[in-house]
Design a protein around this motif. Structure first.
Motif, PDB file in Angstrom:
ATOM      1  N   VAL A 146       0.852  -1.191   0.000  1.00 43.60           N
ATOM      2  CA  VAL A 146       0.000   0.000   0.000  1.00 43.60           C
ATOM      3  C   VAL A 146       0.884   1.236   0.000  1.00 43.60           C
ATOM      4  N   ALA A 147       0.558   2.182  -0.869  1.00 42.80           N
ATOM      5  CA  ALA A 147       1.276   3.450  -0.939  1.00 42.80           C
ATOM      6  C   ALA A 147       0.286   4.589  -0.755  1.00 42.80           C
ATOM      7  N   ILE A 148       0.656   5.571   0.058  1.00 41.50           N
ATOM      8  CA  ILE A 148      -0.177   6.749   0.296  1.00 41.50           C
ATOM      9  C   ILE A 148       0.681   7.985   0.059  1.00 41.50           C
ATOM     10  N   GLY A 149       0.277   8.793  -0.885  1.00 38.34           N
ATOM     11  CA  GLY A 149       0.980  10.034  -1.179  1.00 38.34           C
ATOM     12  C   GLY A 149       0.363  11.183  -0.416  1.00 38.34           C
ATOM     13  N   ALA A 150       1.206  12.027   0.149  1.00 33.52           N
ATOM     14  CA  ALA A 150       0.716  13.206   0.860  1.00 33.52           C
ATOM     15  C   ALA A 150       1.509  14.407   0.365  1.00 33.52           C
ATOM     16  N   PRO A 151       0.895  15.250  -0.476  1.00 31.32           N
ATOM     17  CA  PRO A 151      -0.522  15.292  -0.778  1.00 31.32           C
ATOM     18  C   PRO A 151      -0.963  14.563  -2.038  1.00 31.32           C
ATOM     19  N   GLY A 152      -0.276  13.616  -2.539  1.00 30.16           N
ATOM     20  CA  GLY A 152      -0.747  12.924  -3.734  1.00 30.16           C
ATOM     21  C   GLY A 152       0.386  12.693  -4.696  1.00 30.16           C
ATOM     22  N   TYR A 153       0.064  12.780  -5.997  1.00 22.25           N
ATOM     23  CA  TYR A 153       1.004  12.336  -7.023  1.00 22.25           C
ATOM     24  C   TYR A 153       1.194  13.371  -8.130  1.00 22.25           C
ATOM     25  N   VAL A 154       0.654  14.570  -7.919  1.00 20.56           N
ATOM     26  CA  VAL A 154       0.978  15.715  -8.757  1.00 20.56           C
ATOM     27  C   VAL A 154       1.988  16.534  -7.965  1.00 20.56           C
ATOM     28  N   VAL A 155       3.205  16.658  -8.507  1.00 23.57           N
ATOM     29  CA  VAL A 155       4.317  17.219  -7.744  1.00 23.57           C
ATOM     30  C   VAL A 155       4.787  18.533  -8.368  1.00 23.57           C
ATOM     31  N   PRO A 156       4.493  19.664  -7.735  1.00 22.75           N
ATOM     32  CA  PRO A 156       5.041  20.924  -8.234  1.00 22.75           C
ATOM     33  C   PRO A 156       6.558  20.965  -8.062  1.00 22.75           C
ATOM     34  N   LEU A 157       7.229  21.595  -9.004  1.00 21.86           N
ATOM     35  CA  LEU A 157       8.691  21.636  -8.964  1.00 21.86           C
ATOM     36  C   LEU A 157       9.230  22.324  -7.723  1.00 21.86           C
ATOM     37  N   ASP A 158       8.443  23.217  -7.124  1.00 20.44           N
ATOM     38  CA  ASP A 158       8.935  23.950  -5.951  1.00 20.44           C
ATOM     39  C   ASP A 158       8.443  23.362  -4.637  1.00 20.44           C
ATOM     40  N   ASN A 159       7.805  22.197  -4.677  1.00 17.35           N
ATOM     41  CA  ASN A 159       7.182  21.704  -3.447  1.00 17.35           C
ATOM     42  C   ASN A 159       7.176  20.178  -3.407  1.00 17.35           C
ATOM     43  N   PRO A 160       8.158  19.570  -2.738  1.00 16.48           N
ATOM     44  CA  PRO A 160       8.201  18.106  -2.657  1.00 16.48           C
ATOM     45  C   PRO A 160       6.977  17.548  -1.943  1.00 16.48           C
ATOM     46  N   VAL A 161       6.702  16.276  -2.207  1.00 17.30           N
ATOM     47  CA  VAL A 161       5.604  15.579  -1.533  1.00 17.30           C
ATOM     48  C   VAL A 161       6.188  14.411  -0.746  1.00 17.30           C
ATOM     49  N   LYS A 162       5.356  13.829   0.086  1.00 14.04           N
ATOM     50  CA  LYS A 162       5.778  12.665   0.857  1.00 14.04           C
ATOM     51  C   LYS A 162       5.085  11.412   0.339  1.00 14.04           C
ATOM     52  N   LEU A 163       5.759  10.292   0.521  1.00 15.84           N
ATOM     53  CA  LEU A 163       5.206   8.993   0.147  1.00 15.84           C
ATOM     54  C   LEU A 163       5.387   8.044   1.312  1.00 15.84           C
ATOM     55  N   PHE A 164       4.287   7.385   1.684  1.00 10.97           N
ATOM     56  CA  PHE A 164       4.307   6.400   2.762  1.00 10.97           C
ATOM     57  C   PHE A 164       3.979   5.036   2.170  1.00 10.97           C
ATOM     58  N   VAL A 165       4.823   4.055   2.452  1.00  9.56           N
ATOM     59  CA  VAL A 165       4.690   2.734   1.856  1.00  9.56           C
ATOM     60  C   VAL A 165       4.718   1.676   2.961  1.00  9.56           C
ATOM     61  N   LYS A 166       3.826   0.695   2.820  1.00 14.26           N
ATOM     62  CA  LYS A 166       3.804  -0.400   3.800  1.00 14.26           C
ATOM     63  C   LYS A 166       3.597  -1.730   3.088  1.00 14.26           C
ATOM     64  N   TYR A 167       4.426  -2.689   3.454  1.00 14.77           N
ATOM     65  CA  TYR A 167       4.344  -4.053   2.919  1.00 14.77           C
ATOM     66  C   TYR A 167       5.088  -4.950   3.896  1.00 14.77           C
ATOM     67  N   HIS A 168       4.724  -6.228   3.926  1.00 17.84           N
ATOM     68  CA  HIS A 168       5.325  -7.119   4.914  1.00 17.84           C
ATOM     69  C   HIS A 168       6.718  -7.598   4.528  1.00 17.84           C
ATOM     70  N   LYS A 169       7.189  -7.197   3.341  1.00 21.14           N
ATOM     71  CA  LYS A 169       8.548  -7.514   2.924  1.00 21.14           C
ATOM     72  C   LYS A 169       9.350  -6.223   2.770  1.00 21.14           C
TER      73      LYS A 169
END
Length: 909
Positions: free
Chosen positions: A320-343
């Motif tokens: 499962v991946a959750i983007g905060a704030p999502g997957y449209v990334v402005p060049l001047d503003n990084p986003v975060k990505l949270f990922v969870k898997y049992h491996k």
């Protein structure tokens, strides 16, 4: 599909508009007439077997072993995931059913791909013995023509979940490459002949996450309640591509988007039908050596609700991946990505190389991996995560310019490349911002769909609407100088009547086709004018289409705001004149276009904005009149179970206005029904094109250049539906799901804007295209949504910590510092304090929140004093925040001298 080929669709759409509440006239379609003379091959008369699993039940036809029923075990008996009501009509060859398979292959040494489908020339399959876990099985090779493979299919029970499994064996003496492998999933999204109650009870919408081994499909009830069916990879079934089943004869229309298949391999199509198109994922194939077999399988799982899809994925050991704030990334503003898997994660790769930088941050308390994703190169980008067990997950990003730069580029493009000035124009369209063909780099001044060139309807008005709404965010004197001319010379007086019995009425189009009344040579000879959409003048002059009124009301409202709140931008009329015209236009919609005014309007939120400003300005009589007519409409919606019709039988744009007026008048049940319906067709998935993309699939016919029924990615519905979703979030700031969906829809208005500022109608989702539409079309209606709704959202998430959506956040000891990154820098929501700040003039550069004393420090942009005499700041009283030493004006706004660089808000209650 060219316009000639789409003629039947347009005729169907036109007929549907005239008949309510019937959804379509599909029984009259030539396809159904033709199928009656064809032999039935599905074998419905041979009976079926029924099976019950833990949460699902199915019926498998004896003859074909495809599904004839697929239902929740304890659900509504009238509901079925398959189009069961059409089963007896779709029992001929070429109609797909769940359980079918499509294969493209070539033998070793061959240069061309050969294609086989279990639906093409259906034959009775050879039943195989079931077992304890195998519900039904068959050798389906006979129904795949002369395929050189042996193919077995089984329906299985794995721990209570349904499994659809195929075993493909190469019995020949030479290797065979499988270059396309698709599993059709024709779920019941066909709303033909249904009213809105029936459609919401019986039909589904489905959305893909085309994420390879982590991919899935979600299948939601139209009403948004109850469980969500998830289709998951089970064995060797990564979700590589999502392909429309255009060979299925079921006729598509505004009540039927069409079916799709889950593509496991797509190399054959990438080399042929899709050649030259950059796919979401790398196209693959599999090589079967002599006597070698390969098993592929899908798993069907029920999530308890739409909001619990991700937790259900985790319970089923899916990444499962959750983007905060999502997957449209402005060049001047990084986003975060949270990922969870049992491996563990083995590798992360970026394509194109260097398009993104990925930085590992500290894991969260419950072991979500956290990354910062920074855009480096404008355009599409793919992140591929490889886990230790070999599972691959792809996440699709779109890198854009800074929000502010996108909006300024758009404003410049609209008022230069799309600016139309022609003193000899015979239709009264000059000066204006007019529809534009980006592929041909020219203005659209003639079109067989009259409204495209007529400055009204969505596809004609949207360009000038976008140019005007841009001024709410970033007023530009040069642009406003042109737009004032458009408003005063073209819009008010031509598009909108300014005198006589039809005063304030809005016409359907300034352009029309009437060669007998126009000078010779007026019309191009290379256009087919023999179509209903080439309106004569009488039809173009019609003022009975309510949907044309919000565009004009919005323009008057913007002129009011610019005249009221800024210095020397608007001097032709006083601000109250423009506000009165916005009011009169709102009332005229009710009076002059009453039939369609019964429905929610796209951009219908403008009427609430006008009402609020009338009240603030003390125009009580006008406000009372407007509120009374809007209450009458809202009470009508309250009386309906699902008040989501429009010109179309079902629509995804009236919900914006239905929600807002229902909320305003306290009709809480209807706000809940509307919100749930929105969430059913507005998913959140790790893919910029589908994340927050409100469903729409017919407007390439009405507002596009490549005209076909097709899921549109970030059509204007995304940003319009974001208005109720983000409004609801501000009412419930602990509901992170709403923020994710709403902000993604808001950013959808910017996602497709080209690097030079052109706003297209939408992005084509077909893998044969995967590109912007070539015409501006109805883009501006969605940009309206961004203009009135975009904001920075600051929150502390219980798992992910402090986050900012459209803001760059830093934690400095006890302070939360956020640089504001929206185009306007004029709306901020601090969730922890329920603080909603909006400026009517002025820009907030940064916000600093002290977690101890709860004070909020704002830093302003002080470089706009020539245009902004005072910052005009609204603070919601529910937050308990006040500013000491600053007076409020008659509109209850803090009036802050524009030389003020910093001020402090204190929480007093």
């Amino acid at each position: 599909m060219n316009l000639k080929n789409s003629y039947y669709i347009l005729i169907t759409l036109f007929c549907v508009q005239q008949t309510n509440p019937v959804f379509s006239q599909q029984d009259e379609h030539p396809v159904w007439k033709a199928t009656k003379s064809q032999p039935a091959t599905l074998g419905i008369d041979q009976g079926s077997k029924s099976f019950a699993l833990a949460k699902l039940k199915i019926k498998v036809l004896n003859n074909s072993q495809t599904l004839s029923a697929f239902q929740p075990l304890n659900g509504d008996a009238a509901f079925d995931y398959t189009p069961v009501e059409m089963l007896a009509k779709r029992d001929r060859n070429n109609f797909f059913h769940i359980g079918d398979i499509n294969v493209g292959l070539k033998r070793q040494g061959e240069t061309h791909w050969s294609y086989y489908s279990s639906a093409k020339d259906r034959k009775k399959v050879i039943e195989l013995s079931p077992s304890k876990t195998i519900l039904a099985a068959a050798d389906i090779t006979p129904t795949l023509g002369d395929i050189p493979l042996k193919v077995k299919r089984s329906w299985e029970n794995a721990g209570g979940d349904l499994i659809l499994k195929f075993q493909l064996t190469n019995p020949t003496g030479q290797a065979i490459e499988i270059g396309s492998l698709g599993i059709p999933l024709p779920f019941n999204n066909n709303m033909d002949w249904k009213n809105l109650n029936q459609a919401h009870a019986q039909n589904v919408f489905f959305d893909p996450y085309i994420g390879k081994d982590a991919g899935y499909m979600q299948v939601n009830h139209l009403h948004g309640n109850g469980p969500s069916l998830l289709v998951l990879p089970y064995i060797n079934a990564g979700f590589e591509a999502y392909n429309p089943l255009n060979s299925d004869p079921t006729p598509k229309s505004i009540t039927f988007e069409g079916f799709h298949e889950w593509m496991i391999h797509s190399k054959a199509l990438a080399e042929t039908e899709w050649k030259g198109v950059e796919q979401w994922n790398m196209a693959t194939s599999t090589l079967l050596k002599p006597n070698e077999s390969k098993i592929v399988a899908l798993r069907f799982v029920l999530a308890p609700s739409i909001r619990e899809i991700e937790s259900t994925l985790l319970k089923n050991d899916r990444p499962v991946a959750i983007g905060a704030p999502g997957y449209v990334v402005p060049l001047d503003n990084p986003v975060k990505l949270f990922v969870k898997y049992h491996k563990a994660i083995k590798n992360i790769a970026v394509y194109p190389e260097g398009a993104l930088t990925v930085s590992k941050l500290k894991d969260t308390p419950h072991k979500w991996h956290q990354y910062e994703i920074k855009g480096q190169q404008w355009g599409r980008a793919r992140l591929t995560i490889t886990y230790q067990d070999g599972i691959e997950q792809t996440i699709q990003y779109k890198v854009i310019k800074a929000e502010r730069d996108v909006v300024n580029d758009l404003g410049n493009f609209l008022t230069t490349a799309q600016w139309y000035e022609n003193d000899k124009d015979l239709f009264g369209r000059s000066p204006s911002v007019i529809t534009y063909d980006y592929e041909e780099k020219k203005l659209v001044t003639q079109e067989q769909r009259a409204w495209y060139a007529g400055l009204s309807d969505e596809a004609g008005a949207a360009s000038w609407l976008a140019a005007i709404m841009k001024q709410v965010l970033q007023p530009n004197l040069a642009e406003i100088s042109k737009l004032k001319r458009f408003v005063n010379e073209t819009m008010y007086g031509h598009i909108q009547h300014r005198e006589g019995s039809q005063k304030y009425g809005v016409v359907k189009s300034l352009f029309y086709y009437e060669p007998d009344t126009m000078p010779a040579g007026t019309y191009r000879t290379d256009i087919n004018w023999k179509t209903w959409s080439a309106w004569p003048k009488k039809e173009a002059d019609n003022i009975g289409r309510s949907y044309n009124y919000p565009h004009v009301a919005a323009a008057h409202w913007v002129m009011y705001r610019l005249a009221r709140n800024y210095r020397n931008l608007i001097q032709e009329e006083s601000w109250d004149i423009y506000l009165d015209r916005a009011f009169q236009t709102s009332m005229a919609m009710i009076e002059k276009a009453p039939y369609y005014a019964q429905f929610g309007q796209m951009e219908g939120s403008i009427f609430l904005l006008v009402l609020q400003d009338l009240r603030r300005e003390g125009f009580t009589d006008q406000a009372n009149q407007l509120e009374a007519v809007m209450r009458k409409r809202a009470e009508h919606w309250k009386s309906l179970d699902y008040p989501f019709g429009s010109e179309m039988p079902w629509d995804s744009t009236g919900q914006e206005e239905v929600y807002l007026w229902s909320r305003y008048f306290g009709f809480d049940d209807k706000t809940r029904v509307t919100l749930n319906a929105i969430l059913a067709y507005m998913p959140t998935v790790p893919h910029w094109g589908y994340n927050g993309s409100a469903r729409r699939y017919w407007d390439f016919v009405y507002g596009g250049k490549l005209s076909r029924i097709e899921r549109q990615l970030h059509h204007y519905g995304s940003a319009l539906n974001a208005i109720p979703v983000l409004t609801e979030y501000r009412d419930h700031p602990d509901d992170f799901y709403l923020l994710r969906v709403g902000h993604a829809g808001m950013m959808g208005a910017l996602a497709n804007v080209t690097i030079d500022g052109f706003g297209p109608a939408a992005f084509h989702s077909y893998p044969s295209t995967l590109a912007n539409d070539g015409i501006s079309g109805d883009y501006g209606t969605g940009f309206y949504g961004y203009a009135v709704n975009s904001g920075t959202y600051i929150l502390e998430h219980p798992e992910f910590g402090w986050l900012a959506f459209s803001g760059n956040l830093k934690v400095a000891k006890n302070n939360i510092e956020v640089a504001i990154k929206t185009a306007s820098k004029g709306r901020i929501f601090l969730a922890k304090e329920n603080l909603w700040l909006t400026t009517d003039a002025g820009e907030i550069e940064t916000l600093t929140y002290n977690q101890t004393d709860k004070s909020v420090v704002l830093n302003f942009n002080t470089s706009q004093s020539a245009m902004v005499p005072n910052f005009l700041l609204n603070v919601n009283p529910e937050s308990g925040y006040e500013i000491e030493g600053i007076k409020k004006d008659k509109l209850n706004r803090y009036e802050i001298p524009s030389s003020t660089s910093t001020l402090i808000l204190r929480k007093t209650k």
